[in-house]
Design a protein around this motif. Structure first.
Motif, PDB file in Angstrom:
ATOM      1  N   ASN A 643      -2.270  73.525 -60.042  1.00 39.50           N
ATOM      2  CA  ASN A 643      -4.300  73.842 -60.546  1.00 39.50           C
ATOM      3  C   ASN A 643      -4.724  72.773 -60.300  1.00 39.50           C
ATOM      4  N   ILE A 644      -4.583  71.176 -60.439  1.00 41.58           N
ATOM      5  CA  ILE A 644      -5.149  70.666 -60.080  1.00 41.58           C
ATOM      6  C   ILE A 644      -4.552  70.168 -58.615  1.00 41.58           C
ATOM      7  N   VAL A 645      -3.742  70.316 -58.286  1.00 42.70           N
ATOM      8  CA  VAL A 645      -3.221  70.318 -57.091  1.00 42.70           C
ATOM      9  C   VAL A 645      -4.499  70.858 -55.752  1.00 42.70           C
ATOM     10  N   LEU A 646      -4.614  72.471 -56.701  1.00 40.17           N
ATOM     11  CA  LEU A 646      -5.123  73.025 -56.002  1.00 40.17           C
ATOM     12  C   LEU A 646      -6.929  72.532 -55.738  1.00 40.17           C
ATOM     13  N   LEU A 647      -7.475  72.485 -56.781  1.00 36.06           N
ATOM     14  CA  LEU A 647      -9.064  71.845 -56.964  1.00 36.06           C
ATOM     15  C   LEU A 647      -8.849  70.293 -56.667  1.00 36.06           C
ATOM     16  N   LYS A 648      -7.525  70.156 -56.306  1.00 34.09           N
ATOM     17  CA  LYS A 648      -7.301  68.356 -55.524  1.00 34.09           C
ATOM     18  C   LYS A 648      -8.023  68.366 -53.630  1.00 34.09           C
ATOM     19  N   PHE A 649      -7.013  69.205 -53.731  1.00 35.74           N
ATOM     20  CA  PHE A 649      -7.315  70.155 -51.753  1.00 35.74           C
ATOM     21  C   PHE A 649      -8.193  70.632 -51.762  1.00 35.74           C
ATOM     22  N   ARG A 650      -9.017  71.686 -52.951  1.00 34.66           N
ATOM     23  CA  ARG A 650     -10.551  71.381 -52.327  1.00 34.66           C
ATOM     24  C   ARG A 650     -11.377  71.015 -52.650  1.00 34.66           C
ATOM     25  N   ALA A 651     -11.217  69.691 -52.877  1.00 33.50           N
ATOM     26  CA  ALA A 651     -12.427  68.592 -52.739  1.00 33.50           C
ATOM     27  C   ALA A 651     -11.919  68.487 -51.821  1.00 33.50           C
ATOM     28  N   VAL A 652     -11.257  67.968 -50.990  1.00 32.79           N
ATOM     29  CA  VAL A 652     -10.595  67.211 -50.582  1.00 32.79           C
ATOM     30  C   VAL A 652     -11.535  68.031 -49.138  1.00 32.79           C
ATOM     31  N   LEU A 653     -11.137  68.734 -49.213  1.00 31.46           N
ATOM     32  CA  LEU A 653     -10.913  70.643 -47.835  1.00 31.46           C
ATOM     33  C   LEU A 653     -13.115  70.263 -47.593  1.00 31.46           C
ATOM     34  N   PHE A 654     -13.019  70.031 -48.653  1.00 28.75           N
ATOM     35  CA  PHE A 654     -14.889  70.275 -48.845  1.00 28.75           C
ATOM     36  C   PHE A 654     -16.102  68.737 -49.050  1.00 28.75           C
ATOM     37  N   ALA A 655     -15.099  67.817 -48.618  1.00 28.61           N
ATOM     38  CA  ALA A 655     -15.474  66.556 -48.440  1.00 28.61           C
ATOM     39  C   ALA A 655     -16.447  65.975 -49.311  1.00 28.61           C
ATOM     40  N   ALA A 656     -15.545  65.829 -50.727  1.00 28.60           N
ATOM     41  CA  ALA A 656     -15.461  64.965 -51.755  1.00 28.60           C
ATOM     42  C   ALA A 656     -16.038  63.795 -51.707  1.00 28.60           C
TER      43      ALA A 656
END
Length: 734
Positions: A643-656
């Motif tokens: 879940n942490i990997v997916l959440l980090k990828f979400r942050a990178v994907l949406f330019a956080a």
């Protein structure tokens, strides 16, 4: 005193004379009825009791009684058979059996036209004698008679003589009485019983025989057969009583819809309907189209809810747990789910014993669901649809009769429900297809021409077998309108046994597969081991060669032996460069095939060796609980990491993280261009070189440094925020 003494002396005499006169009157009535039956049988001017030399004594007895039922002389029956089946007359080995079957099927078709034929004990005796005669149809020498056949001798049965049945015109010569020593096998039962669709069905006749003979070593006794028919008659009367009761009119059933079962009408055996956490008692009714639940609510009156089983709405019926306030405690419920419902419905059948009541309702409800699926699959209409429903109705009534008489509820491949069995059997779809092609399609064609065809086609009439709908209508169950029945009555009297050949072949193949599956399941039950450690040890032993190959390859990547690692790397690069990599998987399959064939042809006489597995040290219950807790903790940690990997990828994907997003986007663009313009063979060479040479002495420090930088870069990426929201838990009103 003298008067009393005179009365005591004369009383026994008067009693004896009265009994004697009663017996003489009964015997005279029986003789009168027997003579009238014999006269009807000899309408052609020939005696009805003439023996046929090719038949055994019991077969001659059965044929004589069949001739009396049909009001034909035995010679006339024999002539009709020889005209209709000239090929059978040429085979002396099968002549007796085929002629006996011919007479039996015609007689049973005639006798079963009476609505109360199940209550006739003489018919039950006749059917059992037919099965006995089928096993020994031909005339044999007395010394060669089997033990079961040698016991077949004619005796006088006063009870039958008093009744004057048409089946026993001359009881001293023709009636073959049944005792406990005479038994029937599967072959005879499977050939005679399906002639009466009410008693047995061609698809499930083997399972019905297994249910009746489960405690008698595969041989059917008369008292078991008699008990089954009596129970079947009782079930028919019970269902007809429900159909004629005022309750049936309150449900507003559709045309052709019949009530099959009802439960919950007695306070000591209620049925509860569970929706969510609410539950209330009521009455559950199963028909050929739907499930009805009539709830009993104080202050609200009775409410009837219909769950339509005839619609195509992804319906599921299965066993499930239920309990008070939605707690899953008791395995005595049936779950019904449909795409038209927002949540599943549970029908609870509380009882002190086992879940036999629930299992019965589960079986019959699934049968109704399966027959309606069959109707939709083949688009059955009118007579075809009514015939399919009739077969399901008869199957359910037979299932109920076996359950009531012997307290047996066969399951899996041994069910006596036609459409449920076809659904469970391997290649059951082929059985249904054969049933449709050779049975229901015949109903779709006009069979009126069968009566006017040439004598060569008369076999379709003479070797008759009544359909289920026609047999059910004669018992008082109306599934079609009157005009449809009148138009189709000829069709139900003319069906050829030859149309069932492909159905029998499909059944034989399916039953063969099911026996092999049962044998395989028996071996599976033997090799199951308990415990996580024991199963891991068994898996490691089974995968030992593959584990060793993986360990060897991993050790080569560590460059512990530089020469072996270099040779392996050179060989791998050569295989990739030459394009041999495309042949690796086929070579792998080829090697397995060669090994299998070698074991087949060179080790045929050798038994498969037992795999010996070293048992891990045993653990007490506390240690097992701790091991399970540790495994659950590791599983939880793994899920958290994913879940942490997916959440980090979400942050990178949406330019956080803008800089990281830019870097990753550029890397993806470069990778896509690299994959487009570089051939796959070169990509594979680069990947192998990169992975295989990481641990080389020349690259080891740089590899460790690169991994460290990647970990630090990954640690700087924040995870996307998450908020867990609890659903609104609103209690439903009762």
């Amino acid at each position: 005193m003298g008067i009393v003494e005179t009365w005591m002396r004369e009383k026994p005499i008067r009693t004896f004379l009265a009994q004697l006169s009663t017996r003489r009157a009964a015997a005279g009535a029986a003789a009168l009825l027997a003579s009238s039956s014999a006269a009807a049988a000899s309408a052609d001017g020939e005696p009805g009791d003439r023996s046929i030399p090719q038949l055994s004594s019991i077969a001659n007895s059965v044929v004589s009684r069949c001739s009396r039922v049909l009001a034909l002389a035995t010679e006339t029956l024999q002539q009709n058979f020889e005209v209709d089946y000239p090929d059978s007359c040429k085979e002396s080995n099968t002549y007796a059996k085929e002629f006996l079957e011919y007479c039996c099927h015609k007689a049973l078709h005639e006798v079963t036209t009476r609505p109360d034929h199940l209550a006739d004990k003489n018919l039950r005796r006749l059917m059992f004698d037919m099965m006995l005669a089928w096993e020994h149809p031909g005339a044999v020498v007395e010394d060669e008679l089997p033990e079961n056949h040698s016991a077949l001798r004619t005796t006088v049965d006063i009870e039958d003589d008093d009744e004057g049945s048409i089946f026993y015109a001359n009881s001293t010569r023709l009636a073959v009485q049944v005792n406990d020593k005479k038994t029937v096998g599967l072959g005879a039962f499977a050939r005679i019983a399906p002639s009466c669709p009410i008693i047995a069905d061609l698809v499930t006749v083997h399972n019905l025989f297994d249910a009746l003979t489960c405690s008698s070593g595969g041989r059917l006794h008369f008292f078991v057969f008699d008990k089954y028919i009596k129970s079947l008659d009782k079930v028919f009367r019970s269902v007809k009583g429900i159909l004629q009761s005022p309750l049936a009119s309150s449900f507003h059933l559709d045309a052709g819809e019949c009530i099959l079962a009802m439960d919950g009408d007695r306070p000591i055996h209620p049925v509860f309907q569970h929706i969510g956490i609410s539950a209330w008692p009521g009455r559950l009714i199963l028909t050929t189209h739907a499930l009805y639940f009539q709830s009993i609510k104080v202050g609200y009156g009775d409410k009837i809810v219909k769950y339509d089983l005839a619609t195509d709405s992804d319906q599921v019926i299965k066993r499930d747990f239920t309990g008070p306030l939605g707690v899953r405690l008791f395995d005595k419920a049936v779950m019904y789910k449909s795409s038209t419902l927002t949540e599943p419905i549970y029908f609870d059948f509380p009882e002190l014993g086992g879940p036999s009541r629930r299992d019965y309702w589960l079986a019959i409800a699934r049968e109704v669901l399966q027959v309606n699926k069959f109707i939709r699959k083949f688009n059955l209409e009118n007579v075809q649809r009514a015939e399919a429903l009739s077969k399901a109705i008869l199957g359910i009534l037979r299932y109920s009769a076996v359950k009531e008489a012997f307290h047996i509820s066969p399951s899996h491949f041994k069910t006596t429900l036609t459409f449920s069995l076809a659904e469970k059997l391997p290649k059951g779809d082929m059985v249904l297809k054969a049933l449709y092609d050779n049975y229901f399609q015949l109903l779709d064609t006009s069979l009126s021409h069968l009566v006017t065809e040439s004598p060569g086609d008369n076999r379709l009439q003479n070797h008759s077998l009544p359909f289920s709908l026609y047999a059910l209508s004669r018992m008082g169950f109306i599934l079609l309108k009157r005009k449809d029945e009148a138009q189709s009555e000829i069709s139900f009297c003319a069906v050829c046994f030859g149309v069932t050949k492909s159905l029998e072949a499909a059944l034989e193949e399916s039953i063969c597969y099911s026996e092999r599956i049962d044998a395989a399941r028996a071996t599976i039950d033997q090799v199951k081991v308990e415990g996580v450690d024991a199963n891991l040890a068994l898996m490691q032993e089974l995968l030992f060669p593959f584990i060793q190959v993986v360990k060897l390859t991993y050790s080569l990547t560590k460059w512990e032996d530089p020469l072996k690692s270099f040779l392996f790397l050179a060989f791998t690069l050569y295989v990739i460069q030459r394009g041999f990599i495309a042949y690796m998987l086929p070579s792998f399959f080829l090697a397995f095939a060669v090994v299998m064939l070698w074991h087949k042809y060179n080790g045929r006489e050798q038994l498969l060796g037992v795999l010996e597995v070293r048992t891990p040290p045993s653990k007490n219950p506390v240690e097992q609980i701790l091991t399970l807790q540790d495994a659950i903790s590791k599983l939880e940690e793994t899920l958290q990491s994913v879940n942490i990997v997916l959440l980090k990828f979400r942050a990178v994907l949406f330019a956080a993280v803008p800089k990281t997003t830019e870097m990753v986007a550029v890397a993806f663009l470069a990778a896509s261009a690299f994959l487009i313009f570089v051939p796959w063979r070169h990509l594979l060479l680069i990947a192998v070189l990169e992975v295989y040479t990481r641990e080389m002495p020349l690259r080891k420090q740089n590899t460790e440094k690169f991994r460290r930088r990647i970990r630090e870069w990954w640690a700087r990426i924040p995870a996307a925020p998450v908020q867990m929201i609890k659903p609104n838990e609103s209690k439903k009103k009762r």
